[in-house]
Every structure is written in C-alpha cells, then in structure tokens.
Write a protein that holds these residues in place. Structure first.
Motif, short mmCIF file in Angstrom:
data_model
loop_
_atom_site.label_atom_id
_atom_site.label_comp_id
_atom_site.label_asym_id
_atom_site.label_seq_id
_atom_site.Cartn_x
_atom_site.Cartn_y
_atom_site.Cartn_z
N PHE A 124 0.83 -1.19 0.00
CA PHE A 124 0.00 0.00 0.00
C PHE A 124 0.87 1.24 0.00
CE2 PHE A 124 -2.20 -3.41 2.02
CZ PHE A 124 -3.47 -3.36 1.45
N THR A 125 0.39 2.26 -0.67
CA THR A 125 1.07 3.54 -0.60
C THR A 125 0.17 4.46 0.20
OG1 THR A 125 2.14 3.17 -2.70
CG2 THR A 125 2.08 5.43 -1.93
N LEU A 126 0.66 4.85 1.36
CA LEU A 126 -0.09 5.78 2.19
C LEU A 126 0.41 7.18 1.85
CD1 LEU A 126 -0.07 3.80 5.56
CD2 LEU A 126 -1.71 3.69 3.68
N VAL A 127 -0.54 8.08 1.61
CA VAL A 127 -0.22 9.41 1.13
C VAL A 127 -0.85 10.43 2.06
CG1 VAL A 127 -0.35 10.98 -0.86
CG2 VAL A 127 -0.42 8.51 -1.22
N ASN A 161 -1.67 4.05 13.83
CA ASN A 161 -2.88 4.44 14.54
C ASN A 161 -4.01 4.61 13.54
OD1 ASN A 161 -4.43 7.28 15.60
ND2 ASN A 161 -4.25 5.63 17.08
N LEU A 162 -4.99 3.69 13.60
CA LEU A 162 -6.16 3.81 12.73
C LEU A 162 -7.17 4.71 13.46
CD1 LEU A 162 -6.62 0.09 11.63
CD2 LEU A 162 -5.22 1.85 10.56
N PHE A 163 -7.58 5.77 12.79
CA PHE A 163 -8.45 6.73 13.45
C PHE A 163 -9.41 7.39 12.46
CE2 PHE A 163 -5.61 9.59 11.44
CZ PHE A 163 -6.19 10.84 11.45
N ALA A 164 -10.37 8.13 12.99
CA ALA A 164 -11.28 8.93 12.16
C ALA A 164 -11.48 10.27 12.85
CB ALA A 164 -12.61 8.21 12.00
N GLN A 217 -2.72 20.05 16.23
CA GLN A 217 -1.24 20.13 16.21
C GLN A 217 -0.59 18.78 15.96
OE1 GLN A 217 -0.52 22.07 19.97
NE2 GLN A 217 -1.19 24.04 19.20
N MET A 218 -1.12 18.03 15.01
CA MET A 218 -0.61 16.69 14.73
C MET A 218 0.79 16.79 14.12
SD MET A 218 -4.18 15.08 13.32
CE MET A 218 -3.89 13.32 13.51
N ASN A 219 1.78 16.25 14.82
CA ASN A 219 3.18 16.36 14.37
C ASN A 219 3.68 15.04 13.80
OD1 ASN A 219 3.45 14.76 16.61
ND2 ASN A 219 5.02 15.99 17.60
N TYR A 220 2.77 14.16 13.43
CA TYR A 220 3.17 12.87 12.86
C TYR A 220 2.50 12.68 11.51
CZ TYR A 220 -1.15 11.59 15.35
OH TYR A 220 -2.44 11.56 15.84
N PHE A 221 2.98 11.70 10.77
CA PHE A 221 2.48 11.44 9.43
C PHE A 221 1.03 10.95 9.48
CE2 PHE A 221 1.72 8.76 5.72
CZ PHE A 221 2.20 9.57 4.69
N VAL A 222 0.18 11.56 8.68
CA VAL A 222 -1.23 11.14 8.62
C VAL A 222 -1.58 10.84 7.17
CG1 VAL A 222 -3.63 11.85 8.96
CG2 VAL A 222 -1.90 12.48 10.65
N SER A 223 -2.00 9.62 6.93
CA SER A 223 -2.37 9.21 5.58
C SER A 223 -3.86 9.36 5.36
CB SER A 223 -1.98 7.75 5.35
OG SER A 223 -2.52 7.30 4.11
N ASN A 224 -4.22 10.01 4.25
CA ASN A 224 -5.63 10.04 3.85
C ASN A 224 -5.78 9.43 2.46
OD1 ASN A 224 -4.37 12.16 2.50
ND2 ASN A 224 -6.19 13.46 2.49
N SER A 225 -4.94 8.44 2.19
CA SER A 225 -4.92 7.76 0.91
C SER A 225 -6.23 7.02 0.64
CB SER A 225 -3.76 6.76 0.92
OG SER A 225 -3.87 5.86 -0.14
N PHE A 245 8.35 5.98 14.67
CA PHE A 245 7.63 6.60 13.56
C PHE A 245 6.15 6.36 13.83
CE2 PHE A 245 6.09 6.09 9.00
CZ PHE A 245 6.08 7.45 8.74
N VAL A 246 5.41 7.46 14.08
CA VAL A 246 3.97 7.35 14.31
C VAL A 246 3.29 7.64 12.98
CG1 VAL A 246 1.96 8.29 15.51
CG2 VAL A 246 4.14 8.07 16.72
N ILE A 247 2.39 6.76 12.59
CA ILE A 247 1.67 6.96 11.34
C ILE A 247 0.17 6.85 11.61
CG2 ILE A 247 2.01 4.52 10.69
CD1 ILE A 247 2.23 5.49 7.78
N GLY A 248 -0.52 7.93 11.37
CA GLY A 248 -1.98 7.95 11.52
C GLY A 248 -2.60 7.53 10.21
N VAL A 249 -3.54 6.60 10.27
CA VAL A 249 -4.21 6.15 9.05
C VAL A 249 -5.69 6.46 9.19
CG1 VAL A 249 -4.74 4.17 7.57
CG2 VAL A 249 -2.50 4.33 8.68
N LEU A 250 -6.13 7.46 8.43
CA LEU A 250 -7.52 7.88 8.46
C LEU A 250 -8.36 6.75 7.88
CD1 LEU A 250 -8.99 10.53 9.20
CD2 LEU A 250 -8.92 11.10 6.76
N THR A 251 -9.31 6.25 8.63
CA THR A 251 -10.08 5.10 8.15
C THR A 251 -11.57 5.33 8.28
OG1 THR A 251 -10.35 2.72 8.36
CG2 THR A 251 -9.83 3.87 10.38
N HIS A 252 -12.31 4.89 7.26
CA HIS A 252 -13.76 5.04 7.23
C HIS A 252 -14.18 6.47 7.56
CE1 HIS A 252 -13.81 0.81 6.48
NE2 HIS A 252 -13.09 0.59 7.57
#
Length: 161
Positions: A10-13, A42-45, A93-101, A70-77
C-alpha cells in the motif's frame, strides 16, 4: 486460530503528497520509507472522540521518541476532504504522518484481519511493530502510560538484538 495469510503493498499518502509504502505480509509489516525501528500505526477517524483524545499523546510520543519511533496515523472510514483534514490536523497540532490515501480502508481492514479482529473493529486501533514484527496492539483508547511502557520494552528488545 491461525491468522490468515495476507500480503499487500500500500502507498499511504498525506495531504502534502508525501508517500510511505508499506507491505503487509501476515503479521510482518515492511515500512519501505522509514528508518525508525519502532512504528506505531494508529487507525483513526476525525469523527471519533476517543481517536481525537489520543492525538496529544501520539504527538508527545512522536516528539519524545523521535530517534526510534515513527507514528503513522491512518484515516479510516472517514470521508473528510483534504482541506478540512488540514484544518483538523492544524487544530490538533498533529506532528506525525497522517495518511488520507484512497487505499487506507483496504489497508485498515487487512491490518485488522492480521490481528484476528472482526471486520467492524473499533477505533482507535493502534498497532506497534518493532523492526517490522508485530509487537502489540491496543483497541480503543488506552492510557498513554501503557503505550509508553510497551515502547520502553520494545527499545529494550532492540538493544538485546
């Protein structure tokens, strides 16, 4: 019961078009673009109050352990549009990578399967990997002390490798 055999890349963007490629292979995860030994997915919405409640802790952990983590937020649903997500991230103030791919939901669902969770798993769902190996996961909100304790354990494990 055995975890299903799963493989996918997967490519998270994020909203800045920065990509992170991840290969999921059973309970192993390869983060092709991160040098950090510990990864927290971190799977979140944005509509999920407990998810929002965790953001300051994830910010703190990312800052405190930046050499190893490395914290990676993955926007889900979540159907939030990029401009609104930018605003949400600034406000929190999110200072970590957040993917909305667009592949986030598929990634999240597969990740849940590797953890033997139901298809309608609850969020936030946070999974810790150490050098690509599954370490532990947390369903729902957990005290940051718990995550921090596990991070310390993970760092100890890395030292002894």
């Amino acid at each position: 019961s055995e975890a299903k055999k799963i493989t996918g890349t997967f490519t998270l963007v994020n909203t800045k078009e920065i990509n992170h490629t991840i290969t999921l292979s059973d309970q192993k995860v390869v983060f092709h673009t991160s040098e950090k030994p510990i990864v927290l997915v971190n799977l979140f919405a944005t509509w999920c109050p407990p998810c929002i409640g965790e953001i300051p802790y994830l910010n703190d952990l990312q800052k405190k352990y930046k050499k190893d983590l490395f914290v990676i937020g993955v926007l889900t649903h979540d159907t939030i549009v990029p401009s609104e997500l930018e605003t949400f991230m600034a406000k929190n103030q999110m200072n970590y990578f957040v993917s909305n791919s667009t592949s986030n939901d598929v990634f999240a669902d597969l990740l849940a399967i590797t953890l033997l969770l139901p298809k309608n798993f609850s969020i936030p769902l946070t999974v810790m990997y150490v050098e690509g190996e599954y370490f532990t996961h947390y369903e729902g909100s957990v005290p940051v002390e718990m995550i921090e304790y596990d991070l310390q354990q993970a760092k100890q494990q890395l030292k002894s490798r």
